[in-house]
Design a protein around this motif. Sequence first.
Motif, PDB file in Angstrom:
ATOM      1  N   ARG A   1      -2.586  44.288  22.529  1.00 54.81           N
ATOM      2  CA  ARG A   1      -1.562  43.252  22.701  1.00 54.81           C
ATOM      3  C   ARG A   1      -1.299  42.474  21.416  1.00 54.81           C
ATOM      4  NH1 ARG A   1      -3.336  40.828  28.585  1.00 54.81           N
ATOM      5  NH2 ARG A   1      -2.672  42.644  29.776  1.00 54.81           N
TER       6      ARG A   1
ATOM      7  N   SER B   1       3.913  43.533  16.353  1.00 51.71           N
ATOM      8  CA  SER B   1       3.737  42.482  15.348  1.00 51.71           C
ATOM      9  C   SER B   1       2.969  42.966  14.121  1.00 51.71           C
ATOM     10  CB  SER B   1       3.002  41.277  15.961  1.00 51.71           C
ATOM     11  OG  SER B   1       1.704  41.668  16.390  1.00 51.71           O
TER      12      SER B   1
ATOM     13  N   LYS C   1      -6.681  39.817  15.029  1.00 46.70           N
ATOM     14  CA  LYS C   1      -6.119  39.903  13.679  1.00 46.70           C
ATOM     15  C   LYS C   1      -6.936  40.906  12.865  1.00 46.70           C
ATOM     16  CE  LYS C   1      -5.009  37.234   9.627  1.00 46.70           C
ATOM     17  NZ  LYS C   1      -5.309  36.041   8.860  1.00 46.70           N
TER      18      LYS C   1
ATOM     19  N   ARG D   1      -7.044  43.209  24.268  1.00 46.02           N
ATOM     20  CA  ARG D   1      -6.597  42.157  23.340  1.00 46.02           C
ATOM     21  C   ARG D   1      -6.072  42.774  22.041  1.00 46.02           C
ATOM     22  NH1 ARG D   1     -10.797  38.466  21.753  1.00 46.02           N
ATOM     23  NH2 ARG D   1      -9.097  37.205  20.935  1.00 46.02           N
TER      24      ARG D   1
ATOM     25  N   HIS E   1       0.241  47.043  17.578  1.00 49.47           N
ATOM     26  CA  HIS E   1       1.222  46.217  18.282  1.00 49.47           C
ATOM     27  C   HIS E   1       2.443  46.063  17.381  1.00 49.47           C
ATOM     28  CE1 HIS E   1       2.932  42.440  19.914  1.00 49.47           C
ATOM     29  NE2 HIS E   1       2.543  42.978  21.066  1.00 49.47           N
TER      30      HIS E   1
ATOM     31  N   LYS F   1      -3.450  40.523  19.851  1.00 48.77           N
ATOM     32  CA  LYS F   1      -4.148  39.230  19.864  1.00 48.77           C
ATOM     33  C   LYS F   1      -5.271  39.172  18.837  1.00 48.77           C
ATOM     34  CE  LYS F   1      -1.759  37.780  23.397  1.00 48.77           C
ATOM     35  NZ  LYS F   1      -0.693  36.834  23.213  1.00 48.77           N
TER      36      LYS F   1
END
Length: 196
Positions: A94, A181, A98, A91, A179, A96
């Motif tokens: 990826r 992001s 924070k 997670r 990631h 996911k």
Amino acid sequence: MSRKLRQDELDLWRKVAGTADRMHRPKLAQNNKLEAKPKPKPARPDPKPAIPAFRVGDAATGRSKGHDLMSSVADRMDAAPLNMDRKTHTRMKRGKLKPEARIDLHGMTMDRAHPALTGFIMRAASEGRRLVLVITGKGKDRDEDGPIPVRRGVLRHNVPHWLSVPPLSQLVLQVTPAHVSHGGGGAYYVYLKRLR
């Protein structure tokens, strides 16, 4: 510049030399002179396979890996053992999860970045945070390389090492590239151990 030894120094030397044993006793000839040792015959070299002839313009048969002896940071991190829960790790990779805190080391020199990172990780661990983001940037191309080649992204290459040695290694459970992001190749997720 050498000097002559004094009598007391000579006496001391003779006393010490008298207690030592020779490693190799010389063979005495009939007239009490040292015999000349015969020279040893040179050892016959082991037959080695002949190196095939190579002419300029011939194609090389072996594949060279190049001169970069150290693998990339991403490859080293992928090869590192997984120290945390696999599901949480997946997670995190990826994007996911924070991050609970972040530090941006952009534009810092190594002299400033290392203490800043150390202080940040120690504070985050003492506050009970588990996932933090360390932004290093991807590095910039240098105008002049100079005589010694320097890897692009000095902080990007050094931060994982700093996190893997004391005092931070006792607080860090896992380091993974972030990631896209959260910064991609210019940032790292640092998953901290739970302090007890």
